[in-house]
Design an enzyme around this catalytic site. Structure first.
Site, PDB file in Angstrom:
ATOM      1  N   GLU A 257       0.889  -1.162   0.000  1.00  0.00           N
ATOM      2  CA  GLU A 257       0.000   0.000   0.000  1.00  0.00           C
ATOM      3  C   GLU A 257       0.924   1.208   0.000  1.00  0.00           C
ATOM      4  O   GLU A 257       1.594   1.476   0.995  1.00  0.00           O
ATOM      5  CB  GLU A 257      -0.866   0.027   1.269  1.00  0.00           C
ATOM      6  CG  GLU A 257      -1.736  -1.196   1.464  1.00  0.00           C
ATOM      7  CD  GLU A 257      -2.866  -1.278   0.462  1.00  0.00           C
ATOM      8  OE1 GLU A 257      -3.181  -0.259  -0.156  1.00  0.00           O
ATOM      9  OE2 GLU A 257      -3.408  -2.381   0.290  1.00  0.00           O
ATOM     10  N   CYS A 296      -2.910   8.775   3.055  1.00  0.00           N
ATOM     11  CA  CYS A 296      -2.650   8.206   1.729  1.00  0.00           C
ATOM     12  C   CYS A 296      -3.835   8.397   0.799  1.00  0.00           C
ATOM     13  O   CYS A 296      -3.676   8.405  -0.414  1.00  0.00           O
ATOM     14  CB  CYS A 296      -2.314   6.733   1.860  1.00  0.00           C
ATOM     15  SG  CYS A 296      -3.575   5.825   2.760  1.00  0.00           S
TER      16      CYS A 296
HETATM   17  P1  NAP Z   1       8.433   5.001   4.518  1.00  0.00           P
HETATM   18  O1  NAP Z   1       9.600   5.854   4.789  1.00  0.00           O
HETATM   19  O2  NAP Z   1       8.435   4.139   3.327  1.00  0.00           O
HETATM   20  O3  NAP Z   1       8.235   4.145   5.840  1.00  0.00           O
HETATM   21  C1  NAP Z   1       7.167   3.243   5.965  1.00  0.00           C
HETATM   22  C2  NAP Z   1       7.545   2.116   6.901  1.00  0.00           C
HETATM   23  O4  NAP Z   1       8.627   1.381   6.325  1.00  0.00           O
HETATM   24  C3  NAP Z   1       8.053   2.581   8.259  1.00  0.00           C
HETATM   25  O5  NAP Z   1       7.587   1.675   9.232  1.00  0.00           O
HETATM   26  C4  NAP Z   1       9.554   2.501   8.118  1.00  0.00           C
HETATM   27  O6  NAP Z   1      10.216   2.293   9.347  1.00  0.00           O
HETATM   28  C5  NAP Z   1       9.676   1.265   7.262  1.00  0.00           C
HETATM   29  N1  NAP Z   1      10.920   1.176   6.522  1.00  0.00           N
HETATM   30  C6  NAP Z   1      11.616   2.173   5.915  1.00  0.00           C
HETATM   31  N2  NAP Z   1      12.706   1.663   5.314  1.00  0.00           N
HETATM   32  C7  NAP Z   1      12.700   0.330   5.560  1.00  0.00           C
HETATM   33  C8  NAP Z   1      13.577  -0.746   5.220  1.00  0.00           C
HETATM   34  N3  NAP Z   1      14.653  -0.545   4.482  1.00  0.00           N
HETATM   35  N4  NAP Z   1      13.265  -1.976   5.665  1.00  0.00           N
HETATM   36  C9  NAP Z   1      12.155  -2.196   6.405  1.00  0.00           C
HETATM   37  N5  NAP Z   1      11.305  -1.230   6.754  1.00  0.00           N
HETATM   38  C10 NAP Z   1      11.556   0.020   6.331  1.00  0.00           C
HETATM   39  O7  NAP Z   1       7.108   5.841   4.408  1.00  0.00           O
HETATM   40  P2  NAP Z   1       6.610   6.990   5.387  1.00  0.00           P
HETATM   41  O8  NAP Z   1       7.290   8.239   4.977  1.00  0.00           O
HETATM   42  O9  NAP Z   1       6.664   6.544   6.799  1.00  0.00           O
HETATM   43  O10 NAP Z   1       5.064   7.023   5.022  1.00  0.00           O
HETATM   44  C11 NAP Z   1       4.513   7.938   4.145  1.00  0.00           C
HETATM   45  C12 NAP Z   1       4.144   7.243   2.861  1.00  0.00           C
HETATM   46  O11 NAP Z   1       3.272   6.164   3.119  1.00  0.00           O
HETATM   47  C13 NAP Z   1       3.399   8.155   1.934  1.00  0.00           C
HETATM   48  O12 NAP Z   1       3.956   8.067   0.668  1.00  0.00           O
HETATM   49  C14 NAP Z   1       1.982   7.598   1.927  1.00  0.00           C
HETATM   50  O13 NAP Z   1       1.274   7.784   0.721  1.00  0.00           O
HETATM   51  C15 NAP Z   1       2.198   6.171   2.207  1.00  0.00           C
HETATM   52  N6  NAP Z   1       1.010   5.603   2.840  1.00  0.00           N
HETATM   53  C16 NAP Z   1       0.250   4.727   2.117  1.00  0.00           C
HETATM   54  C17 NAP Z   1      -0.891   4.175   2.677  1.00  0.00           C
HETATM   55  C18 NAP Z   1      -1.734   3.221   1.912  1.00  0.00           C
HETATM   56  O14 NAP Z   1      -2.554   2.543   2.539  1.00  0.00           O
HETATM   57  N7  NAP Z   1      -1.599   3.106   0.615  1.00  0.00           N
HETATM   58  C19 NAP Z   1      -1.237   4.493   3.983  1.00  0.00           C
HETATM   59  C20 NAP Z   1      -0.447   5.379   4.680  1.00  0.00           C
HETATM   60  C21 NAP Z   1       0.688   5.928   4.097  1.00  0.00           C
HETATM   61  P3  NAP Z   1      10.993   3.466  10.118  1.00  0.00           P
HETATM   62  O15 NAP Z   1       9.964   4.478  10.467  1.00  0.00           O
HETATM   63  O16 NAP Z   1      11.552   2.762  11.300  1.00  0.00           O
HETATM   64  O17 NAP Z   1      12.008   3.976   9.166  1.00  0.00           O
END
Ligand code: NAP
Length: 518
Positions: A257, A296
């Site tokens: 997602e 999102c």
């Molecule tokens: P992100 O940086 O991709 O982080 C998301 C999750 O992934 C966090 O728990 C993060 O942990 C973890 N993560 C990051 N790098 C990782 C790695 N190399 N290995 C394992 N886990 C890893 O995204 P974000 O900035 O938190 O979230 C915002 C984005 O999420 C936006 O683009 C939004 O559109 C999207 N989103 C989508 C939905 C949907 O349902 N489609 C819902 C909500 C948000 P850490 O925090 O510990 O780094």
């Protein structure tokens, strides 16, 4: 001394060593907690979930598992106020935005109690009836769905620590898979406290629910063919995780997602100030304001017929400028800060880039004095509205998700270029169409369906009755094609198929019906 978050893995609370990450209150920048997972044995954590939690859950029927979900609801709900407070302090949410996350989590849990209870005393599900596949009815085949024997790893984004954790866990646990849940670190406090309540209650079998308070370390490297990873977050992280050996070589399942450039469309029939016009104005305003646009499903692109552009821009500008931004702990505040300095920097960068292609109508990155905020502290900006000349004059609007309170209006003339502009977003979670003209509405819904996980139709029959496109409901699927990740969650029993293996079984029809009754 701030609190140090622990992980709950292997049936015990473990504290990571080494350097820590500090969790902040994004309105005051006050440190709230530290987290580290360094040194935790994630291979053992997975093994514990697979070998202890999995068999315990699979020994239960769907109705039994539904009772466990009900018990989870019963232990979580009394802590509602405490959860809301944590969502305000660590998530930068106003009370209403906090409720959206916290109440959304428990409502989803209750919904899956009903789904499980309706499935009753069975351990497996059938997918369709027995079909004759030989020359006589004696020889038939059917499809059976059974829980995978691995663990379900859940990685969530920072914006919905409660709902994200619980909606995924409810579906996986009901399907019969043990869960290892990892929230985004910056806002993990709420998910951590919910986990403490869950673990202390003892309502789930040993190994059924584990929690990673911070980085997932090498956890994902150990995923195997019976495991499943459900990820919510950015497209970039998703691409990295999808490329891991666990998925490319061992076929561990992965559901993504990710980002989405959601759209709202005003039909050519809509008059300024009509019920449907008002409905659209309310829903766009709400999506910009709610959780400071860090949703999102939030509307990022608004398509309006040229005759209505001036009126709609003026009305939306007025609404956005009325929103009181500030410390969400203050009762009058309607929009809080972004969750972190990183998010603010990223959004500011996106706003500057958008501003080179579209005209800024309103919005400031330097909002000055704000209620309850010490000057210079916190990750604040005011709602931003941009106006583009036409569908293609600001290509960035269709390319970059600016994850904050930012929206762009564009005029359109005809349906084909409008559909092409929506599609240029590369696949969305949701698009909303506002029209009382049934011919236009149907045409748009049909044309847009392949590019969206969900469509909402706003008209005068449902004005005032819709939760808005930004609200994800457990009855309907959540996810979207292309850049939205190509995944699918929720949607009633559909959500469980990610955790279940569909197996075709053929043989003596009467025996198959006896073994796997409908
Ligand atoms: P992100 O940086 O991709 O982080 C998301 C999750 O992934 C966090 O728990 C993060 O942990 C973890 N993560 C990051 N790098 C990782 C790695 N190399 N290995 C394992 N886990 C890893 O995204 P974000 O900035 O938190 O979230 C915002 C984005 O999420 C936006 O683009 C939004 O559109 C999207 N989103 C989508 C939905 C949907 O349902 N489609 C819902 C909500 C948000 P850490 O925090 O510990 O780094």
């Amino acid at each position: 001394m701030t609190m140090k978050l622990k992980s709950f893995v292997n049936g015990q609370w473990l504290e990571g060593g080494g350097d820590t990450v500090t969790l902040l209150n994004p309105a005051t920048e006050e440190p709230l907690a530290e987290s580290s997972t360094s040194g935790i044995d994630f291979a053992a954590a997975l093994d514990h979930a697979r070998t202890i939690g999995g068999p315990a859950l699979r020994s239960l029927t769907f109705a039994d598992r539904a009772e466990k979900l009900q018990a989870l609801y019963d232990v979580l709900f009394p802590h509602r106020e405490e959860f809301i407070e944590l969502s305000i302090s660590n998530g930068g949410n106003t009370r209403n935005d906090a409720k959206f996350d916290v109440d959304g989590s428990t409502a989803t849990l209750l919904y899956y109690v009903d789904v499980g209870a309706a499935l009753g005393d069975r351990h497996l599900l059938n997918d369709g009836e027995t079909t004759q596949i030989g020359r006589t009815p004696r020889y038939g085949g059917k499809h059976v769905l059974s829980p995978l024997h691995g663990a379900a790893v859940h990685i969530n984004a920072f914006n919905f620590p409660a709902w994200g954790m619980i909606e995924k866990a409810a579906v996986a646990l009901l399907a019969g898979m043990p869960v290892i849940s990892k929230p985004a670190t910056s806002t993990a406090l709420l998910a951590y406290r919910m986990t403490e309540v869950i673990v202390n209650s003892g309502v789930l079998p040993d190994g059924a629910f584990s929690f990673v308070a911070g980085s997932s370390g090498d956890l994902l490297e150990h995923l195997g063919p019976q495991d499943a990873l459900a990820f919510t977050g950015s497209g970039d992280t998703a691409a990295l995780l999808r490329g891991m050996d666990a998925h490319t070589h061992r076929s561990a399942r992965v559901n993504v997602e990710a980002d989405s450039l959601n759209a709202a469309i005003m039909g050519p029939d809509i008059e300024s100030g009509s019920e449907t016009w008002q409905m659209m104005l309310n829903e766009v305003t709400n999506d910009v304001r709610q959780k400071a646009g860090q949703k999102c499903t939030a509307i990022r692109r608004v398509f309006v017929p040229p005759a209505q552009v001036d009126n709609f821009v003026a009305a939306l500008q007025e609404r956005l400028e009325d929103i009181i931004v500030g410390n969400p702990a203050e009762a009058d505040v309607r929009m809080g800060p972004l969750v972190s300095r990183n998010q603010l920097d990223d959004v500011a960068d996106g706003i500057e880039a958008l501003g080179r292609q579209a005209g800024k109508v309103t919005g400031s990155l330097h909002p000055g004095e704000l209620p309850g905020v010490e000057q210079g502290k916190g990750f604040f900006l005011t709602p931003h509205l941009f106006l583009a000349d036409d569908l293609s004059s600001a290509p960035l609007v269709h390319e970059r998700e600016v994850f904050g309170p930012v929206v762009t209006i564009m005029p359109y003339n005809d349906v084909p270029p409008l559909v092409a502009a929506c599609a240029a977003g590369g696949g969305s979670l949701v698009t909303s169409v506002y029209s009382d003209d049934r011919k236009f509405a149907r045409e748009l819904l049909v044309e847009l369906a392949p590019y969206n996980g969900r469509l909402t139709l706003g008209n005068n029959k449902v004005a005032g009755k819709s939760p808005g496109p930004g609200t994800v409901l457990p009855q309907l699927v959540h996810g979207g094609p292309g850049r939205a990740g190509g995944g699918e969650e929720l949607g009633g029993t559909r959500g469980m198929s990610f955790y279940l293996q569909r197996t075709a079984i053929q043989g003596y029809s009467a025996l198959l019906d006896k073994f796997f009754p409908d």
